[in-house]
Design a protein around this motif. Sequence first.
Motif, PDB file in Angstrom:
ATOM      1  N   LEU A  61       0.836  -1.191   0.000  1.00 40.37           N
ATOM      2  CA  LEU A  61       0.000   0.000   0.000  1.00 40.37           C
ATOM      3  C   LEU A  61       0.873   1.244   0.000  1.00 40.37           C
ATOM      4  O   LEU A  61       1.874   1.312   0.712  1.00 40.37           O
ATOM      5  N   ARG A  62       0.502   2.217  -0.819  1.00 33.18           N
ATOM      6  CA  ARG A  62       1.157   3.516  -0.785  1.00 33.18           C
ATOM      7  C   ARG A  62       0.102   4.583  -1.012  1.00 33.18           C
ATOM      8  O   ARG A  62      -1.002   4.293  -1.480  1.00 33.18           O
ATOM      9  N   VAL A  63       0.439   5.811  -0.673  1.00 41.07           N
ATOM     10  CA  VAL A  63      -0.468   6.933  -0.864  1.00 41.07           C
ATOM     11  C   VAL A  63       0.166   7.849  -1.900  1.00 41.07           C
ATOM     12  O   VAL A  63       1.319   8.264  -1.748  1.00 41.07           O
ATOM     13  N   GLN A  89      -4.735   9.742  -2.345  1.00 41.24           N
ATOM     14  CA  GLN A  89      -5.460   8.499  -2.585  1.00 41.24           C
ATOM     15  C   GLN A  89      -4.569   7.287  -2.321  1.00 41.24           C
ATOM     16  O   GLN A  89      -3.393   7.274  -2.680  1.00 41.24           O
ATOM     17  N   SER A  90      -5.151   6.251  -1.704  1.00 36.82           N
ATOM     18  CA  SER A  90      -4.435   5.006  -1.433  1.00 36.82           C
ATOM     19  C   SER A  90      -4.460   4.114  -2.669  1.00 36.82           C
ATOM     20  O   SER A  90      -5.462   4.061  -3.380  1.00 36.82           O
ATOM     21  N   ALA A 146      -3.049   0.024  -3.768  1.00 38.50           N
ATOM     22  CA  ALA A 146      -2.395  -1.231  -3.375  1.00 38.50           C
ATOM     23  C   ALA A 146      -2.059  -2.014  -4.637  1.00 38.50           C
ATOM     24  O   ALA A 146      -2.854  -2.060  -5.580  1.00 38.50           O
ATOM     25  N   ARG A 197     -10.484   2.955  -0.588  1.00 42.16           N
ATOM     26  CA  ARG A 197     -10.759   2.111   0.584  1.00 42.16           C
ATOM     27  C   ARG A 197     -10.538   0.633   0.265  1.00 42.16           C
ATOM     28  O   ARG A 197     -10.085  -0.118   1.120  1.00 42.16           O
ATOM     29  N   GLU A 238      -6.988  -0.223   0.874  1.00 46.24           N
ATOM     30  CA  GLU A 238      -6.695  -0.352   2.304  1.00 46.24           C
ATOM     31  C   GLU A 238      -7.188  -1.685   2.856  1.00 46.24           C
ATOM     32  O   GLU A 238      -6.508  -2.335   3.654  1.00 46.24           O
ATOM     33  N   GLN A 296      -4.827  -4.451   1.630  1.00 44.84           N
ATOM     34  CA  GLN A 296      -3.568  -4.443   2.388  1.00 44.84           C
ATOM     35  C   GLN A 296      -3.773  -5.004   3.785  1.00 44.84           C
ATOM     36  O   GLN A 296      -2.928  -5.726   4.305  1.00 44.84           O
ATOM     37  N   GLN A 297      -4.914  -4.716   4.392  1.00 42.23           N
ATOM     38  CA  GLN A 297      -5.164  -5.143   5.767  1.00 42.23           C
ATOM     39  C   GLN A 297      -5.469  -6.635   5.875  1.00 42.23           C
ATOM     40  O   GLN A 297      -5.016  -7.291   6.813  1.00 42.23           O
ATOM     41  N   GLU A 300     -15.144   8.886   1.974  1.00 46.72           N
ATOM     42  CA  GLU A 300     -14.992   7.631   2.711  1.00 46.72           C
ATOM     43  C   GLU A 300     -16.354   7.176   3.216  1.00 46.72           C
ATOM     44  O   GLU A 300     -17.194   8.001   3.572  1.00 46.72           O
TER      45      GLU A 300
END
Length: 166
Positions: free
Chosen positions: A20-22, A27-28, A30, A61, A64, A67-68, A158
């Motif tokens: 993941l990077r921003v 904006q995120s 992955a 989202r 994210e 990645q999680q 979001e």
Amino acid sequence: MARGLNKVMLIGHLGSDPELRVIPSGQSVANFTLATNESYKDSSGNLQERTEWHRIVAWGRLAEICQQYLKKGRQVYIEGKLQTRSWDDTKTGDKRYATEIVCSDMQMLGSAREGGVPQGGGNNAQYSQSGGGYSTPSSQPQQGGYQGSAASGSQAPEPDKDDLPF
């Protein structure tokens, strides 16, 4: 005027943990790889197996969440569209190309032993950026969920914390 269709559906195993990077806009994003396997018989009748590797990109989202909860080896269903990027190689000056799948929907498959299953999400938690929210197969998408396009590059609102299944 006739329109085309650009839709990809894959079931495979992650070849790497999502990174993941921003980006500068906030904006995120992955990136991860997905392996799909195909079995076939060669001309001698011997069973052969071929693995195809796919580059996956998720935004916002969904990035994210990937990645999680996703880890190397995890089986997932990915839905999205093909996109080809090009850039100039600064070392050689050559034009380079990369074809990747821009993910709009992701569903975790496999057993809970593979890990990464969100609380209350069961074994098959599903996340979508195009369907109006994040939901599990046993619940309806919530109102007010993420309505933006996964590949638009614009910052979308979001979802409310109450709209998330975990």
